[in-house]
Design an enzyme around this catalytic site. Structure first.
Site, short mmCIF file in Angstrom:
data_model
loop_
_atom_site.label_atom_id
_atom_site.label_comp_id
_atom_site.label_asym_id
_atom_site.label_seq_id
_atom_site.Cartn_x
_atom_site.Cartn_y
_atom_site.Cartn_z
N VAL A 296 -7.36 -6.40 -10.63
CA VAL A 296 -8.72 -6.22 -10.13
C VAL A 296 -9.13 -4.75 -10.19
O VAL A 296 -10.28 -4.42 -10.50
CB VAL A 296 -8.83 -6.74 -8.68
CG1 VAL A 296 -10.23 -6.53 -8.13
CG2 VAL A 296 -8.44 -8.21 -8.61
N GLY A 297 -8.19 -3.84 -9.91
CA GLY A 297 -8.50 -2.42 -9.86
C GLY A 297 -9.01 -1.90 -11.20
O GLY A 297 -8.46 -2.19 -12.26
N ASN A 298 -10.09 -1.13 -11.15
CA ASN A 298 -10.75 -0.64 -12.37
C ASN A 298 -10.13 0.64 -12.92
O ASN A 298 -9.60 1.44 -12.14
CB ASN A 298 -12.23 -0.42 -12.08
CG ASN A 298 -12.98 -1.72 -11.95
OD1 ASN A 298 -12.76 -2.64 -12.72
ND2 ASN A 298 -13.86 -1.81 -10.96
N ASP B 129 0.86 -1.19 0.00
CA ASP B 129 0.00 0.00 0.00
C ASP B 129 0.89 1.23 0.00
O ASP B 129 2.12 1.13 0.14
CB ASP B 129 -0.94 0.01 1.21
CG ASP B 129 -2.27 0.69 0.92
OD1 ASP B 129 -2.27 1.64 0.10
OD2 ASP B 129 -3.30 0.29 1.49
N ASP C 76 -18.37 -10.81 -12.41
CA ASP C 76 -19.50 -10.72 -13.34
C ASP C 76 -20.00 -12.11 -13.71
O ASP C 76 -21.20 -12.36 -13.81
CB ASP C 76 -19.08 -9.96 -14.60
CG ASP C 76 -18.42 -8.63 -14.28
OD1 ASP C 76 -19.07 -7.79 -13.64
OD2 ASP C 76 -17.24 -8.44 -14.66
N ARG D 61 -12.80 6.54 -9.55
CA ARG D 61 -13.35 7.71 -10.23
C ARG D 61 -14.05 8.60 -9.22
O ARG D 61 -14.90 8.15 -8.45
CB ARG D 61 -14.35 7.27 -11.31
CG ARG D 61 -14.78 8.40 -12.24
CD ARG D 61 -15.50 7.85 -13.45
NE ARG D 61 -15.80 8.88 -14.42
CZ ARG D 61 -16.26 8.64 -15.64
NH1 ARG D 61 -16.45 7.38 -16.02
NH2 ARG D 61 -16.52 9.61 -16.47
N GLN E 111 3.76 -0.51 -11.44
CA GLN E 111 3.68 -1.87 -10.90
C GLN E 111 4.10 -2.91 -11.93
O GLN E 111 4.75 -3.90 -11.58
CB GLN E 111 2.26 -2.13 -10.39
CG GLN E 111 1.91 -1.26 -9.19
CD GLN E 111 0.64 -1.69 -8.48
OE1 GLN E 111 -0.15 -2.46 -9.01
NE2 GLN E 111 0.43 -1.16 -7.29
N ASN F 16 -4.49 6.04 -13.61
CA ASN F 16 -4.23 4.61 -13.46
C ASN F 16 -3.07 4.13 -14.33
O ASN F 16 -2.41 3.15 -13.97
CB ASN F 16 -5.50 3.81 -13.73
CG ASN F 16 -6.42 3.81 -12.52
OD1 ASN F 16 -6.08 3.30 -11.47
ND2 ASN F 16 -7.58 4.43 -12.66
N HIS G 133 -14.91 -5.22 -18.25
CA HIS G 133 -15.53 -5.20 -16.91
C HIS G 133 -16.12 -3.81 -16.70
O HIS G 133 -15.58 -2.97 -16.00
CB HIS G 133 -14.49 -5.53 -15.84
CG HIS G 133 -15.03 -5.43 -14.44
ND1 HIS G 133 -16.07 -6.20 -13.99
CD2 HIS G 133 -14.68 -4.64 -13.40
CE1 HIS G 133 -16.34 -5.89 -12.74
NE2 HIS G 133 -15.50 -4.95 -12.35
#
Length: 301
Positions: free
Chosen positions: A96-98, A9, A126, A59, A79, A72, A154
């Site tokens: 996973v992060g949108n 983090d 989903d 967002r 990363q 992003n 997604h």
């Protein structure tokens, strides 16, 4: 199998992350050997077998989509580069992060020494939502519903497809359309409910999906590691490279995949009718626009 869990983090969140470590210790999980909390990408990604990239810039009110993509790109370029430098070349990377598909593509492009097939993004949530809607409709368990498909992004343009799904009834697998006997719902309310489910969760609990997302991540990683049952497939965002369904190359697109030996393969030979083709192309168009915008920022980041 003993697990070593490394949690990454940003520096201002390290105290909160320490609380997560305390809770993990208190769970007394049988296979959890060690938990390390860090704000260093080098420490986090050093020789890892699996990297689950959950964090992204959410967002905010008044933020345009291009601003979200720009923020992003910076995160997932960093990363991806860190994975390229520090992780095992066999690492399996799950984003996973949108916006998950495009974030995954950014990380993939930033890690050229890691095989692109090692990257995937989460559309299993989903997929699970789609199975649940059919099971609720028929009053069966989710395990009775197999081979639904999430095509594309997604996002709200995704295409939840029940045309190849089956439902276990009376000891045999029955096509979902035959079992449900409501074509209008399967081509209407079923699709829109799955597409908007994340928004419905936020409206109800004022927070995004947590428990269901965590379950979906576990399902996704388990299937990568142990494979899918014979004759069954799951939905996963993977790189479109010579795929059999006419999706442009170099998009991170959700397909039906089967998995064996920790390697996925897009399921071939599924009949795509005109209704499905139109839905698949709409979500592909959105992904192409996202990619073009993100790559403008990637080139100068």
């Amino acid at each position: 199998m003993p697990l070593e869990l490394v949690l990454l983090d940003i520096a201002p969140m390290m105290t909160v992350l320490g609380g997560v470590v305390l809770e993990l210790q208190d769970c007394a999980l049988a296979h959890l050997k060690e938990v390390i909390a860090t704000d260093s990408e080098e420490v986090a990604f050093k020789n890892v077998d699996v990297a689950i990239l959950v964090g992204s810039m959410p967002r905010k009110e008044g933020m345009e989509r291009k601003d979200l993509l720009k923020a992003n790109v910076k995160i997932f370029k960093s990363q991806g580069a860190a994975l390229d430098k520090f992780a095992k070349k066999t690492v399996k990377v799950v984003v996973v992060g949108n916006p998950a598909n495009t974030n995954c593509l950014t990380a993939l492009k930033s890690a050229p020494s890691i095989p692109k097939e090692n990257f995937s993004c989460l559309t299993r949530l989903d997929h699970n939502r789609a199975r649940a809607q059919i099971s609720l409709k028929l009053n069966v368990t989710c395990s009775d519903v197999k081979n639904v498909i999430i095509w594309g992004n997604h996002s709200s343009t995704q295409y939840p497809d029940a045309s190849h799904a089956t439902v276990a009834i009376g000891g045999k697998d029955v096509p979902a359309y035959e079992a449900v006997k409501d074509d209008a719902w399967l081509k209407g309310g079923f699709i829109s409910t799955v597409q908007q489910r994340g928004a419905a969760v936020i409206q109800a609990r004022k927070l995004s999906s947590a428990m269901s997302a965590a379950k979906a991540i576990c399902d996704h990683v388990r299937d990568i590691w142990f494979g899918t049952p014979k004759g069954q497939y799951v939905s996963m965002g993977v790189i479109s490279d010579g795929n059999p369904y006419g999706i442009a190359e170099d998009l991170l697109y959700s397909f039906p995949v089967s998995i064996e030996g920790k390697n996925w393969k897009i399921v071939e030979g599924l009949k795509i009718d005109e209704f499905s083709r139109e839905k698949m192309e709409v979500t592909a168009k959105e992904l192409l626009e996202e990619k073009e915008t993100a790559f403008e920022f990637l080139s100068c980041a």
